[in-house]
Design a protein around this motif. Structure first.
Motif, PDB file in Angstrom:
ATOM      1  N   ASP A 189       1.035  -1.370   0.075  1.00 30.73           N
ATOM      2  CA  ASP A 189       0.037   0.234  -0.033  1.00 30.73           C
ATOM      3  C   ASP A 189       0.865   1.386  -0.158  1.00 30.73           C
ATOM      4  O   ASP A 189       0.606   2.177   0.888  1.00 30.73           O
ATOM      5  CB  ASP A 189      -0.922   0.077   1.154  1.00 30.73           C
ATOM      6  N   HIS A 364       7.710   1.855   5.650  1.00 34.99           N
ATOM      7  CA  HIS A 364       7.582   0.328   5.860  1.00 34.99           C
ATOM      8  C   HIS A 364       9.212  -0.521   5.305  1.00 34.99           C
ATOM      9  O   HIS A 364       9.218  -1.734   5.115  1.00 34.99           O
ATOM     10  CB  HIS A 364       6.543  -0.484   5.116  1.00 34.99           C
ATOM     11  N   TYR A 389       6.651  -7.424   4.075  1.00 32.49           N
ATOM     12  CA  TYR A 389       5.278  -6.571   4.270  1.00 32.49           C
ATOM     13  C   TYR A 389       4.168  -7.880   3.652  1.00 32.49           C
ATOM     14  O   TYR A 389       4.370  -8.334   2.511  1.00 32.49           O
ATOM     15  CB  TYR A 389       5.254  -5.373   3.533  1.00 32.49           C
ATOM     16  N   TRP A 390       3.010  -8.190   4.367  1.00 33.63           N
ATOM     17  CA  TRP A 390       2.153  -9.151   3.860  1.00 33.63           C
ATOM     18  C   TRP A 390       2.614 -10.415   3.388  1.00 33.63           C
ATOM     19  O   TRP A 390       3.230 -11.163   3.926  1.00 33.63           O
ATOM     20  CB  TRP A 390       1.157  -8.092   2.968  1.00 33.63           C
ATOM     21  N   ASN A 427       6.063  -6.531   8.669  1.00 30.73           N
ATOM     22  CA  ASN A 427       4.597  -6.082   8.952  1.00 30.73           C
ATOM     23  C   ASN A 427       3.465  -6.860   8.545  1.00 30.73           C
ATOM     24  O   ASN A 427       3.579  -7.282   7.438  1.00 30.73           O
ATOM     25  CB  ASN A 427       4.457  -4.323   8.104  1.00 30.73           C
ATOM     26  N   GLU A 428       2.477  -7.009   9.402  1.00 31.17           N
ATOM     27  CA  GLU A 428       1.242  -7.657   9.121  1.00 31.17           C
ATOM     28  C   GLU A 428       1.373  -9.021   8.390  1.00 31.17           C
ATOM     29  O   GLU A 428       0.936  -8.835   7.179  1.00 31.17           O
ATOM     30  CB  GLU A 428       0.368  -6.892   8.349  1.00 31.17           C
ATOM     31  N   ASN A 485      -0.888  -3.780  14.640  1.00 31.12           N
ATOM     32  CA  ASN A 485      -1.719  -2.950  13.945  1.00 31.12           C
ATOM     33  C   ASN A 485      -3.195  -3.249  14.384  1.00 31.12           C
ATOM     34  O   ASN A 485      -3.422  -4.408  14.345  1.00 31.12           O
ATOM     35  CB  ASN A 485      -1.369  -2.844  12.432  1.00 31.12           C
ATOM     36  N   TYR A 487      -7.239  -1.616  13.408  1.00 29.65           N
ATOM     37  CA  TYR A 487      -8.214  -0.431  12.758  1.00 29.65           C
ATOM     38  C   TYR A 487      -9.619  -0.645  13.388  1.00 29.65           C
ATOM     39  O   TYR A 487     -10.527  -0.688  12.406  1.00 29.65           O
ATOM     40  CB  TYR A 487      -8.122  -0.777  10.985  1.00 29.65           C
ATOM     41  N   TYR A 491     -11.687  -0.493   9.355  1.00 30.93           N
ATOM     42  CA  TYR A 491     -12.034  -1.445   8.793  1.00 30.93           C
ATOM     43  C   TYR A 491     -12.865  -2.458   9.695  1.00 30.93           C
ATOM     44  O   TYR A 491     -13.487  -3.346   8.933  1.00 30.93           O
ATOM     45  CB  TYR A 491     -10.487  -2.335   8.329  1.00 30.93           C
ATOM     46  N   GLU A 514       0.205   0.809  14.412  1.00 30.80           N
ATOM     47  CA  GLU A 514      -0.783   1.536  13.677  1.00 30.80           C
ATOM     48  C   GLU A 514      -2.329   1.503  14.155  1.00 30.80           C
ATOM     49  O   GLU A 514      -2.837   0.534  14.690  1.00 30.80           O
ATOM     50  CB  GLU A 514      -0.954   0.613  12.345  1.00 30.80           C
ATOM     51  N   TRP A 559      -1.254   5.494  12.102  1.00 31.68           N
ATOM     52  CA  TRP A 559      -1.252   5.476  10.888  1.00 31.68           C
ATOM     53  C   TRP A 559      -2.022   6.759  10.011  1.00 31.68           C
ATOM     54  O   TRP A 559      -3.228   6.576  10.275  1.00 31.68           O
ATOM     55  CB  TRP A 559      -1.687   4.233  10.152  1.00 31.68           C
ATOM     56  N   PHE A 564      -0.466   9.860   1.787  1.00 33.16           N
ATOM     57  CA  PHE A 564       0.496   9.279   0.799  1.00 33.16           C
ATOM     58  C   PHE A 564       0.051   8.637  -0.402  1.00 33.16           C
ATOM     59  O   PHE A 564      -1.126   8.152  -0.345  1.00 33.16           O
ATOM     60  CB  PHE A 564       1.688   8.416   1.678  1.00 33.16           C
ATOM     61  N   ARG A 569      -5.679   3.038  -3.841  1.00 31.40           N
ATOM     62  CA  ARG A 569      -6.530   3.958  -3.348  1.00 31.40           C
ATOM     63  C   ARG A 569      -7.412   4.811  -4.351  1.00 31.40           C
ATOM     64  O   ARG A 569      -6.704   5.762  -4.658  1.00 31.40           O
ATOM     65  CB  ARG A 569      -5.936   5.017  -2.081  1.00 31.40           C
ATOM     66  N   ASN A 579      -3.730   7.377  -0.247  1.00 32.02           N
ATOM     67  CA  ASN A 579      -4.100   6.971   1.229  1.00 32.02           C
ATOM     68  C   ASN A 579      -4.357   8.059   2.063  1.00 32.02           C
ATOM     69  O   ASN A 579      -3.441   8.936   2.268  1.00 32.02           O
ATOM     70  CB  ASN A 579      -3.134   6.027   1.865  1.00 32.02           C
ATOM     71  N   LYS A 581      -5.373   8.733   5.218  1.00 27.83           N
ATOM     72  CA  LYS A 581      -5.175   8.458   6.665  1.00 27.83           C
ATOM     73  C   LYS A 581      -4.235   9.509   7.396  1.00 27.83           C
ATOM     74  O   LYS A 581      -3.940   9.424   8.502  1.00 27.83           O
ATOM     75  CB  LYS A 581      -4.729   6.863   7.055  1.00 27.83           C
TER      76      LYS A 581
HETATM   77  C1  GCB Z   1      -1.959  -1.640   7.305  1.00 33.94           C
HETATM   78  C2  GCB Z   1      -0.880  -1.446   6.705  1.00 33.94           C
HETATM   79  C3  GCB Z   1      -0.197  -0.085   6.018  1.00 33.94           C
HETATM   80  C4  GCB Z   1      -1.659   0.585   5.353  1.00 33.94           C
HETATM   81  C5  GCB Z   1      -2.555   0.576   6.081  1.00 33.94           C
HETATM   82  C6  GCB Z   1      -3.926   1.021   5.665  1.00 33.94           C
HETATM   83  O1  GCB Z   1      -2.417  -2.191   8.105  1.00 33.94           O
HETATM   84  O2  GCB Z   1       0.283  -1.848   7.609  1.00 33.94           O
HETATM   85  O3  GCB Z   1       0.718  -0.132   4.945  1.00 33.94           O
HETATM   86  O4  GCB Z   1      -1.412   1.475   4.542  1.00 33.94           O
HETATM   87  O5  GCB Z   1      -2.855  -0.671   6.827  1.00 33.94           O
HETATM   88  O6  GCB Z   1      -4.153   2.354   5.389  1.00 33.94           O
HETATM   89  O7  GCB Z   1      -4.589   0.268   5.208  1.00 33.94           O
END
Ligand code: GCB
Length: 604
Positions: A189, A364, A389-390, A427-428, A485, A487, A491, A514, A559, A564, A569, A579, A581
């Motif tokens: 992302d 990241h 990442y992921w 990360n995640e 992290n 949300y 989410y 996050e 976050w 960015f 997005r 994004n 956020k």
């Molecule tokens: C996350 C990721 C980050 C994303 C963020 C998002 O969990 O670590 O890289 O940008 O969520 O905005 O969904």
């Protein structure tokens, strides 16, 4: 016998042309301390969608590639490219924001620069790249210097033998196509900014130079009268009998050492506790340090501090600290593009300071070196991360090696910076035995390279019934700090933050690495209206109240600092490939949630 020899020679001629030359040498510590020629500035470039300049029409690497920088010698010669007639772009810089045709481009671009060299006795030249994203091949005067993979870590080649007196030419092929087995993998992302994104320099060193050195304050009882600073260094050659001197004038500390057969030295400097001012966010004191090898000397500025954990606390210089943080992408403050200067760093970090932060999560991937150095001067602690990442290809040994190299080079570049307290290895990441093996090995490797800092990674919580969030990750045994992290409010569970409970069954400090939600700057409405500043403001209020209930909460890095760019997005009029956020818009305007977080940090 003759036939055997012929067979060997024949097989050699088959092997030799395809074997890539490799002039890569281990990363030089503190490159800024050396005299160097900057190769920043305008470079000619050629966009090469089908890698015409590298492969022939049977997809074999061609001898006649663009790295030859060929020119027609006779009127009838056919040469279908010309760097000197091609446009130029600024290096360091991503290509996406410098040529509108390249905004979404993911592929190969060739770069060329001419430069002058004066050959000198007893001087070697290292060609140093701060970073190039992602797959990069370098030629000097048509000879290959090497091939580097990974978009965010520096690398250097000893090109002494490729250079000539007078005019020289460097040609670089950069390819940022995504692949499942890469690090990062195919999906992520953030914007996949391509090109030579950080500084390029031709560094002058002596034939024998210090490849690496380290100064690190030992942990001690707060009542200790004397403190000890461990010093170690390694030369580029395995040779005994070279003199190494480390000198900290302000503390009147000096030690003279002699290299062993491995070309290494190590020693300990002792200083009275009263005399030593420790580095901290309040007083980011750095001492001038002179390090000499035989007759040459370089300078550094080094801060001394300790970082450790005790049960659920993080201790900086022996005292508990709450990390008031924010996550940051390495993107320019105004309008996007890869950040690539000290000025960009000062702006981004200045915004974090305004928010009341003493800590930043540089997500990241390793950021520009100046992000770390400027943060160190400003008293901002740092979490530094590699792009594991992921959905990484956990079973692929090459992928592991790639991640390991990125980890090695992140640590090699920054291990003398006092403000870095956490190395993050991922990360995640989705759980599986292969992922556990991969990350477990990475964590152990990180510790073998640097056992003075904390290791962490951004994990995920699994929602359980009855509003309970539980952290359950086999990696808990490898990390010093458990971070995750979450949300809730974005989410997941839009209105449920007040009811949420937390179960973190490990006796370690916790960082919420996050949380957050999107808002378009200037869009106002009710607090349940998605994308309004009021929605984000309310989300921050409710999340902060919820997170305060976590036992052992030692810090947060919401976050994110600034909107960015991200290709994921796509919502028109709201995201438009950003994004949203950020607490600041991409132009640096503060959203309402900024003030909520600022107030919490002020009272913390
Ligand atoms: C996350 C990721 C980050 C994303 C963020 C998002 O969990 O670590 O890289 O940008 O969520 O905005 O969904």
């Amino acid at each position: 016998m003759k036939t055997l020899l012929t067979t060997i020679l024949l097989s050699l001629t088959v092997i030799l042309p395809s074997k890539a030359a490799n002039h890569e040498v281990p990363l030089i510590q503190n490159v800024q301390a050396y005299e160097s020629l900057s190769l920043n500035g305008e470079w000619n470039y050629i966009i090469d969608v089908q890698e015409e300049g590298y492969y022939d029409y049977r997809m074999n690497p061609t001898r006649w590639g663009f790295f030859q920088n060929a020119k027609p010698q006779r009127p009838e010669d056919l040469i279908e490219y010309d760097f000197d007639k091609s446009p130029t772009m600024h290096i360091p810089g991503d290509w996406n924001t410098q040529d509108e045709r390249l905004f979404f481009y993911e592929g190969t671009v060739w770069f060329k620069k001419n430069f002058q060299v004066k050959k000198e006795e007893n001087v070697r030249h290292l060609l140093y790249f701060g970073a190039a994203n992602y797959d990069c091949r370098v030629w000097v005067n048509t000879k290959e210097a090497g091939h580097h993979i990974g978009g965010f870590t520096p690398f250097n080649y000893d090109v002494t033998d490729l250079l000539k007196e007078g005019e020289n030419v460097v040609i670089v092929k950069v390819d940022n196509k995504r692949h499942a087995e890469d690090v990062p993998t195919q999906i992520f992302d953030w914007w996949n900014y391509g090109g030579i994104t950080r500084d390029v320099r031709l560094v002058k060193v002596e034939p024998v130079y210090l490849e690496d050195y380290s100064l690190q304050l030992q942990k001690a009882d707060t009542k200790a009268k004397v403190r000890q600073i461990d010093f170690s260094a390694r030369m580029n050659k395995k040779e005994a009998g070279h003199k190494v001197v480390v000198f900290i004038p302000e503390l009147k500390l000096e030690q003279q050492l002699t290299t062993d057969a491995e070309g290494k030295v190590s020693g300990t400097l002792k200083v009275s506790t009263k005399k030593l001012a420790l580095w901290s966010p309040e007083t980011p004191k750095r001492y001038r340090v002179k390090i000499s090898l035989d007759t040459s000397t370089i300078n550094d500025e080094i801060g001394f501090r300790t970082i450790e954990t005790r049960d659920k606390q993080i201790l900086l210089n022996g005292q508990p600290i709450f990390l008031k943080g924010i996550s940051i992408h390495n993107e320019k403050p105004n309008g996007g593009g890869r950040a690539n200067s000290a000025e960009d760093a000062r702006t981004l970090l200045g915004w974090a300071k305004e928010l009341g932060c003493n800590f930043v999560r540089l997500a990241h991937y390793p950021h520009h070196e100046e992000m770390v150095r400027e943060a160190e001067k400003m008293g901002i602690l740092v979490w530094s991360e590699i792009p594991v990442y992921w959905t990484i290809a956990w079973k692929n040994p090459k992928t592991y090696e790639n991640a390991r190299n990125q980890l090695r080079d992140m640590i090699a570049r920054d291990h003398n910076r006092a403000n870095i307290i956490i190395w993050s290895i991922a990360n995640e990441t989705p759980h599986s035995p292969e992922r556990d093996a991969f990350l477990g090995n990475l964590a152990q490797y990180a510790r073998s390279l640097d056992n003075t800092r904390l290791i962490s990674m951004a994990m995920e919580v699994t929602g359980a019934s009855n509003y309970v969030n539980r952290l359950n990750d086999n990696m808990n045994q490898y990390v010093d700090v458990v971070s995750f992290n979450q949300y809730i409010g974005w989410y997941r569970d839009v209105n449920d933050a007040p009811k949420m409970k937390w179960e973190i069954p490990y006796n370690k400090p916790v960082i919420v690495s996050e949380f957050g939600g999107g808002a378009k700057y200037g869009y106002h409405g009710a607090k349940n209206q998605r994308w309004t500043e009021e929605f984000q403001e309310n989300l921050y209020r409710e999340n902060i109240a919820m997170l305060e209930k976590i036992d052992g909460l030692s810090g947060t890095t919401p976050w994110i600092l600034k909107d960015f760019r991200s290709p994921r997005r796509v919502l028109p009029d709201v995201q438009d490939y950003y994004n949203r956020k950020g607490l600041y818009s991409d132009k640096g305007e503060k959203k309402k949630a900024f003030y909520v977080l600022k107030q919490w940090y002020e009272n913390k």
